[in-house]
Design a protein around this motif. Structure first.
Motif, PDB file in Angstrom:
ATOM      1  N   ALA A 152       0.835  -1.201   0.000  1.00 32.73           N
ATOM      2  CA  ALA A 152       0.000   0.000   0.000  1.00 32.73           C
ATOM      3  C   ALA A 152       0.868   1.250   0.000  1.00 32.73           C
ATOM      4  CB  ALA A 152      -0.933  -0.004   1.211  1.00 32.73           C
ATOM      5  N   SER A 153       1.905   1.258   0.826  1.00 30.58           N
ATOM      6  CA  SER A 153       2.818   2.397   0.879  1.00 30.58           C
ATOM      7  C   SER A 153       3.479   2.616  -0.479  1.00 30.58           C
ATOM      8  CB  SER A 153       3.887   2.178   1.955  1.00 30.58           C
ATOM      9  OG  SER A 153       4.800   3.251   1.987  1.00 30.58           O
ATOM     10  N   ARG A 154       3.956   1.535  -1.072  1.00 33.43           N
ATOM     11  CA  ARG A 154       4.642   1.642  -2.365  1.00 33.43           C
ATOM     12  C   ARG A 154       3.719   2.209  -3.433  1.00 33.43           C
ATOM     13  NH1 ARG A 154       4.837  -1.072  -6.879  1.00 33.43           N
ATOM     14  NH2 ARG A 154       3.456  -2.710  -6.086  1.00 33.43           N
ATOM     15  N   LYS A 155       2.479   1.732  -3.486  1.00 32.60           N
ATOM     16  CA  LYS A 155       1.547   2.188  -4.519  1.00 32.60           C
ATOM     17  C   LYS A 155       1.142   3.641  -4.301  1.00 32.60           C
ATOM     18  CE  LYS A 155      -0.347  -2.434  -5.392  1.00 32.60           C
ATOM     19  NZ  LYS A 155      -1.533  -3.305  -5.241  1.00 32.60           N
ATOM     20  N   ILE A 156       0.914   4.017  -3.053  1.00 34.58           N
ATOM     21  CA  ILE A 156       0.518   5.399  -2.757  1.00 34.58           C
ATOM     22  C   ILE A 156       1.652   6.362  -3.069  1.00 34.58           C
ATOM     23  CG2 ILE A 156      -0.055   7.000  -0.884  1.00 34.58           C
ATOM     24  CD1 ILE A 156      -1.604   4.670   0.421  1.00 34.58           C
ATOM     25  N   VAL A 157       2.840   6.051  -2.574  1.00 32.00           N
ATOM     26  CA  VAL A 157       3.980   6.952  -2.772  1.00 32.00           C
ATOM     27  C   VAL A 157       4.348   7.075  -4.241  1.00 32.00           C
ATOM     28  CG1 VAL A 157       6.448   7.269  -2.303  1.00 32.00           C
ATOM     29  CG2 VAL A 157       4.910   6.599  -0.451  1.00 32.00           C
ATOM     30  N   THR A 158       4.224   5.993  -4.993  1.00 36.22           N
ATOM     31  CA  THR A 158       4.584   6.006  -6.412  1.00 36.22           C
ATOM     32  C   THR A 158       3.785   7.050  -7.198  1.00 36.22           C
ATOM     33  OG1 THR A 158       5.275   3.682  -6.380  1.00 36.22           O
ATOM     34  CG2 THR A 158       4.700   4.608  -8.527  1.00 36.22           C
ATOM     35  N   LYS A 159       2.556   7.360  -6.734  1.00 36.40           N
ATOM     36  CA  LYS A 159       1.736   8.377  -7.405  1.00 36.40           C
ATOM     37  C   LYS A 159       2.426   9.739  -7.404  1.00 36.40           C
ATOM     38  CE  LYS A 159      -1.973   8.269  -8.685  1.00 36.40           C
ATOM     39  NZ  LYS A 159      -2.592   8.086 -10.011  1.00 36.40           N
ATOM     40  N   GLU A 160       3.163  10.051  -6.330  1.00 38.29           N
ATOM     41  CA  GLU A 160       3.861  11.338  -6.225  1.00 38.29           C
ATOM     42  C   GLU A 160       5.271  11.088  -5.683  1.00 38.29           C
ATOM     43  OE1 GLU A 160       3.022  14.297  -7.171  1.00 38.29           O
ATOM     44  OE2 GLU A 160       0.939  13.901  -7.761  1.00 38.29           O
TER      45      GLU A 160
END
Length: 218
Positions: A152-160
């Protein structure tokens, strides 16, 4: 800037978000200020623990790896309670141990992935080091197991990613300045920067911390 409505991981990934570095640092200081004695006292305890473990080269390294996640989680737990205007006690700094296994595994495995990425091609390690920015708060707040929190962290952070990377650089510089002040400045900058990460989490994802703290089961 306070998030009263926590967002789902899916909606964050689909809709995106903006990163407000200045606001997070400002709120990090304000949060720290509200429990300054507690935050400084906890940092002192962490320093003393690390000094003690330094005298045990092998066992100390193992012990540090085991307890680092739950101990670091204490900053977030207290910050989240302050966000929710709940009363805090010094005992709250140790509530991360109620989530010991997922925090330990999340910290250990993410660090292994980052090191492997750095050893292989450097850039993957840098990417993952930033991508795992929200593992600890996700485990605490969303009651996630370690692997879902990592993803979840990886996917969220990857957005920005570049914006979060910029935030991480600024926070690192703040702690660098704290270290230059004979290390004493770290008593203030460590909680300020971690509370800034908590503020970023609250703004981007939204804290849903309940009044109870039931640990996650794997």
């Amino acid at each position: 800037m306070y998030s009263s409505n926590p967002k789902s991981i899916e909606s964050i990934i689909q809709q995106g978000y903006s990163v407000k570095i200045g606001d997070y640092i400002s709120r990090g200081w304000e949060t720290t200020r509200q429990n300054l004695g507690g935050f400084i006292g906890f940092v002192v305890i962490l320093v003393l623990i690390n000094i003690g473990l330094a005298f045990l080269p092998v066992l100390g390294t193992i012990a540090s790896t085991v307890i680092s996640g739950p101990l670091n989680a204490g900053f977030f737990f207290v910050a989240f309670k302050i966000f929710k205007r709940q009363t805090t006690t010094f005992e709250d700094f140790f509530k991360g141990f109620n989530y010991f296994l997922p925090l330990f595994l999340g910290t250990l495995i993410s660090n292994i992935f980052v090191v492997l990425g750095l050893v292989c091609l450097i850039i993957p390690g840098i990417y993952l080091g930033v991508a795992y920015f929200f593992i600890i708060p996700l485990i605490l707040d969303k009651k996630m197991d370690f692997w879902p929190a990592m993803e979840a962290s990886r996917k969220i952070v990857t957005k920005e990613w570049f914006s979060i990377f910029g935030l991480a650089i600024v926070l690192g510089l703040i702690n660098f300045v704290g270290a230059l002040l004979l290390g004493v400045g770290l008593l203030f900058t460590i909680p300020i920067t971690i509370c800034a990460v908590a503020a970023a989490y609250d703004d981007i994802i939204g804290v849903a911390l309940p009044t109870t703290d039931t640990p996650t089961s794997l």
